[in-house]
Design a protein around this motif. Structure first.
Motif, PDB file in Angstrom:
ATOM      1  N   ARG A   1       5.129  -5.313  10.053  1.00  0.00           N
ATOM      2  CA  ARG A   1       5.248  -4.010  10.783  1.00  0.00           C
ATOM      3  C   ARG A   1       3.817  -3.390  11.345  1.00  0.00           C
ATOM      4  NH1 ARG A   1       8.152   1.533   9.571  1.00  0.00           N
ATOM      5  NH2 ARG A   1       7.396   2.509  11.478  1.00  0.00           N
ATOM      6  N   ILE A   2       2.718  -3.938  11.045  1.00  0.00           N
ATOM      7  CA  ILE A   2       1.302  -3.594  11.152  1.00  0.00           C
ATOM      8  C   ILE A   2       1.045  -3.655  12.602  1.00  0.00           C
ATOM      9  CG2 ILE A   2      -1.046  -3.766  10.602  1.00  0.00           C
ATOM     10  CD1 ILE A   2       0.805  -2.435   8.371  1.00  0.00           C
ATOM     11  N   LYS A   3       0.589  -2.457  13.071  1.00  0.00           N
ATOM     12  CA  LYS A   3       0.083  -2.349  14.531  1.00  0.00           C
ATOM     13  C   LYS A   3      -1.508  -2.183  14.768  1.00  0.00           C
ATOM     14  CE  LYS A   3       4.514  -0.605  16.130  1.00  0.00           C
ATOM     15  NZ  LYS A   3       5.319   0.469  16.637  1.00  0.00           N
ATOM     16  N   LEU A   4      -2.068  -1.610  13.577  1.00  0.00           N
ATOM     17  CA  LEU A   4      -3.206  -1.101  13.635  1.00  0.00           C
ATOM     18  C   LEU A   4      -3.971  -1.496  12.292  1.00  0.00           C
ATOM     19  CD1 LEU A   4      -5.885   0.519  14.679  1.00  0.00           C
ATOM     20  CD2 LEU A   4      -4.883   2.355  13.550  1.00  0.00           C
TER      21      LEU A   4
ATOM     22  N   ILE B   1      -6.317  10.028  13.741  1.00  0.00           N
ATOM     23  CA  ILE B   1      -6.165   8.661  14.496  1.00  0.00           C
ATOM     24  C   ILE B   1      -4.720   8.377  14.698  1.00  0.00           C
ATOM     25  CG2 ILE B   1      -6.368   6.154  13.876  1.00  0.00           C
ATOM     26  CD1 ILE B   1      -8.750   6.925  12.606  1.00  0.00           C
ATOM     27  N   LEU B   2      -3.868   8.730  13.632  1.00  0.00           N
ATOM     28  CA  LEU B   2      -2.310   8.633  13.852  1.00  0.00           C
ATOM     29  C   LEU B   2      -1.650   9.411  14.994  1.00  0.00           C
ATOM     30  CD1 LEU B   2      -1.025   8.860  10.112  1.00  0.00           C
ATOM     31  CD2 LEU B   2      -1.159   6.919  11.558  1.00  0.00           C
TER      32      LEU B   2
ATOM     33  N   ALA C   1       3.470   3.778   8.270  1.00  0.00           N
ATOM     34  CA  ALA C   1       3.854   2.360   8.049  1.00  0.00           C
ATOM     35  C   ALA C   1       3.333   1.456   9.041  1.00  0.00           C
ATOM     36  CB  ALA C   1       5.442   2.440   8.143  1.00  0.00           C
ATOM     37  N   ASP C   2       2.855   2.095  10.153  1.00  0.00           N
ATOM     38  CA  ASP C   2       2.474   0.972  11.183  1.00  0.00           C
ATOM     39  C   ASP C   2       0.771   0.417  10.943  1.00  0.00           C
ATOM     40  OD1 ASP C   2       4.638   1.292  12.669  1.00  0.00           O
ATOM     41  OD2 ASP C   2       3.840   3.076  13.589  1.00  0.00           O
ATOM     42  N   VAL C   3       0.127   1.137   9.892  1.00  0.00           N
ATOM     43  CA  VAL C   3      -1.203   1.002   9.485  1.00  0.00           C
ATOM     44  C   VAL C   3      -1.482   0.249   8.209  1.00  0.00           C
ATOM     45  CG1 VAL C   3      -3.521   2.117   9.288  1.00  0.00           C
ATOM     46  CG2 VAL C   3      -1.561   3.380  10.897  1.00  0.00           C
ATOM     47  N   ALA C   4      -2.453  -0.765   8.583  1.00  0.00           N
ATOM     48  CA  ALA C   4      -3.216  -1.277   7.300  1.00  0.00           C
ATOM     49  C   ALA C   4      -4.605  -0.798   7.001  1.00  0.00           C
ATOM     50  CB  ALA C   4      -3.110  -2.690   7.513  1.00  0.00           C
ATOM     51  N   TYR C   5      -4.840  -0.511   6.014  1.00  0.00           N
ATOM     52  CA  TYR C   5      -6.044  -0.104   5.655  1.00  0.00           C
ATOM     53  C   TYR C   5      -7.000  -0.815   4.565  1.00  0.00           C
ATOM     54  CZ  TYR C   5     -10.019   3.114   4.736  1.00  0.00           C
ATOM     55  OH  TYR C   5     -11.335   3.821   4.546  1.00  0.00           O
ATOM     56  N   MET C   6      -8.133  -1.277   4.788  1.00  0.00           N
ATOM     57  CA  MET C   6      -8.945  -1.943   3.448  1.00  0.00           C
ATOM     58  C   MET C   6      -9.989  -0.966   3.195  1.00  0.00           C
ATOM     59  SD  MET C   6     -10.866  -5.771   3.349  1.00  0.00           S
ATOM     60  CE  MET C   6      -9.661  -6.487   2.459  1.00  0.00           C
ATOM     61  N   GLY C   7     -10.134  -0.528   2.070  1.00  0.00           N
ATOM     62  CA  GLY C   7     -11.176   0.322   1.299  1.00  0.00           C
ATOM     63  C   GLY C   7     -11.589  -0.293   0.100  1.00  0.00           C
ATOM     64  N   ASP C   8     -12.709   0.363  -0.097  1.00  0.00           N
ATOM     65  CA  ASP C   8     -13.531  -0.116  -1.449  1.00  0.00           C
ATOM     66  C   ASP C   8     -13.617   0.727  -2.758  1.00  0.00           C
ATOM     67  OD1 ASP C   8     -15.620   0.586   0.222  1.00  0.00           O
ATOM     68  OD2 ASP C   8     -16.853  -0.263  -1.208  1.00  0.00           O
ATOM     69  N   ASP C   9     -13.555   2.153  -2.352  1.00  0.00           N
ATOM     70  CA  ASP C   9     -14.148   3.021  -3.283  1.00  0.00           C
ATOM     71  C   ASP C   9     -12.900   4.287  -3.240  1.00  0.00           C
ATOM     72  OD1 ASP C   9     -15.684   4.147  -5.249  1.00  0.00           O
ATOM     73  OD2 ASP C   9     -17.497   3.978  -3.879  1.00  0.00           O
ATOM     74  N   LEU C  10     -13.424   5.118  -4.160  1.00  0.00           N
ATOM     75  CA  LEU C  10     -12.494   6.300  -4.294  1.00  0.00           C
ATOM     76  C   LEU C  10     -12.349   7.068  -3.241  1.00  0.00           C
ATOM     77  CD1 LEU C  10     -13.944   7.658  -7.885  1.00  0.00           C
ATOM     78  CD2 LEU C  10     -11.745   6.154  -7.298  1.00  0.00           C
ATOM     79  N   LEU C  11     -13.569   7.449  -2.197  1.00  0.00           N
ATOM     80  CA  LEU C  11     -13.086   7.991  -1.102  1.00  0.00           C
ATOM     81  C   LEU C  11     -12.126   7.641  -0.193  1.00  0.00           C
ATOM     82  CD1 LEU C  11     -15.276   7.373   1.456  1.00  0.00           C
ATOM     83  CD2 LEU C  11     -16.501   7.271  -0.638  1.00  0.00           C
ATOM     84  N   ASP C  12     -11.793   6.199  -0.481  1.00  0.00           N
ATOM     85  CA  ASP C  12     -10.601   5.567   0.495  1.00  0.00           C
ATOM     86  C   ASP C  12      -9.428   5.733   0.099  1.00  0.00           C
ATOM     87  OD1 ASP C  12     -12.281   4.263   2.196  1.00  0.00           O
ATOM     88  OD2 ASP C  12     -13.228   3.236   0.705  1.00  0.00           O
ATOM     89  N   LEU C  13      -9.185   6.328  -1.151  1.00  0.00           N
ATOM     90  CA  LEU C  13      -7.885   6.699  -1.758  1.00  0.00           C
ATOM     91  C   LEU C  13      -6.769   7.408  -1.164  1.00  0.00           C
ATOM     92  CD1 LEU C  13      -8.425   6.362  -5.810  1.00  0.00           C
ATOM     93  CD2 LEU C  13      -7.096   4.504  -4.335  1.00  0.00           C
ATOM     94  N   PRO C  14      -7.343   8.513  -0.656  1.00  0.00           N
ATOM     95  CA  PRO C  14      -6.152   9.325   0.249  1.00  0.00           C
ATOM     96  C   PRO C  14      -5.570   8.531   1.220  1.00  0.00           C
ATOM     97  CG  PRO C  14      -8.311  10.556  -0.510  1.00  0.00           C
ATOM     98  CD  PRO C  14      -8.405   9.055  -0.796  1.00  0.00           C
ATOM     99  N   VAL C  15      -6.670   7.642   2.130  1.00  0.00           N
ATOM    100  CA  VAL C  15      -5.883   6.858   2.913  1.00  0.00           C
ATOM    101  C   VAL C  15      -5.088   5.603   2.472  1.00  0.00           C
ATOM    102  CG1 VAL C  15      -6.412   5.578   5.148  1.00  0.00           C
ATOM    103  CG2 VAL C  15      -7.721   7.609   4.532  1.00  0.00           C
TER     104      VAL C  15
END
Length: 185
Positions: A17-20, A101-102, A110-124
């Motif tokens: 389903r990912i668009k972004l 951005i949304l 549900a249209d977004v995939a996100y890759m993060g590595d640290d705690l500040l990424d958790l909300p996204v």
């Protein structure tokens, strides 16, 4: 609290389903190290395979964006080289920038995939349709995402995620066939 995905089929359905594809920069597209030079400039190392995968993803229709909490001229330059038009670098909470951005892109979580590595990424990471982390992400991120790459940040983790998404969307094999036939440029 860990995110639970019950089956590979469920994971593939979400990836399809990912668009972004939205990415953190430092620690995801780079190894997280920043070289500060005496003249005030900085350097970062980017993986060529990650960059090629992002170009390919855009070529087959997947939108790509960068979301960083640390403004950097080097990041701007890399985004330009990869023809990534969606670049948000802000000092504020990433989730606020993500919500903007949304709205701007007219997308749902549900249209977004996100890759993060640290705690500040958790909300996204806890909001998006498909969450991912490089192998060397902090433990609190690794235990909360849908996919953990075998590679570390700045060393091919993004390439793994792009391939996973494009395979789930049925775009990978035709793309590889194009290269095999010599039709790709």
């Amino acid at each position: 609290m860990s995110r639970t995905v019950t089956t590979a089929a469920t994971l593939d359905a979400r990836a399809a389903r990912i668009k972004l594809l939205l990415l953190d920069v430092d620690g995801v597209l780079t190894d997280g190290k920043i070289l500060m030079h005496a003249d005030g400039s900085e350097s970062k190392r980017f993986d060529i395979k990650d960059g090629a995968a992002l170009v390919w993803a855009q070529r087959v229709g997947l939108r790509v964006g960068l979301l960083s909490a640390r403004p950097s001229v080097v990041t701007e330059r890399r985004a330009a080289e990869l023809r990534i038009r969606l670049l948000v670098q802000s000092h504020g909470p990433k989730v606020r920038a993500y919500q903007q951005i949304l709205r701007k892109e007219k997308l749902e979580d549900a249209d977004v995939a996100y890759m993060g590595d640290d705690l500040l990424d958790l909300p996204v990471l806890t909001r998006v349709g498909f969450s991912a982390a490089p192998a060397d992400a902090v433990a609190d991120v690794v235990t909360r995402v849908d996919f953990v790459a075998r590679a570390c940040g700045g060393n091919g983790a993004v390439r793994e995620l792009v391939e996973l998404l494009l395979r789930a969307q049925g775009r990978w094999d035709p793309f590889v066939a194009e290269w095999t036939s010599g039709a790709a440029r």
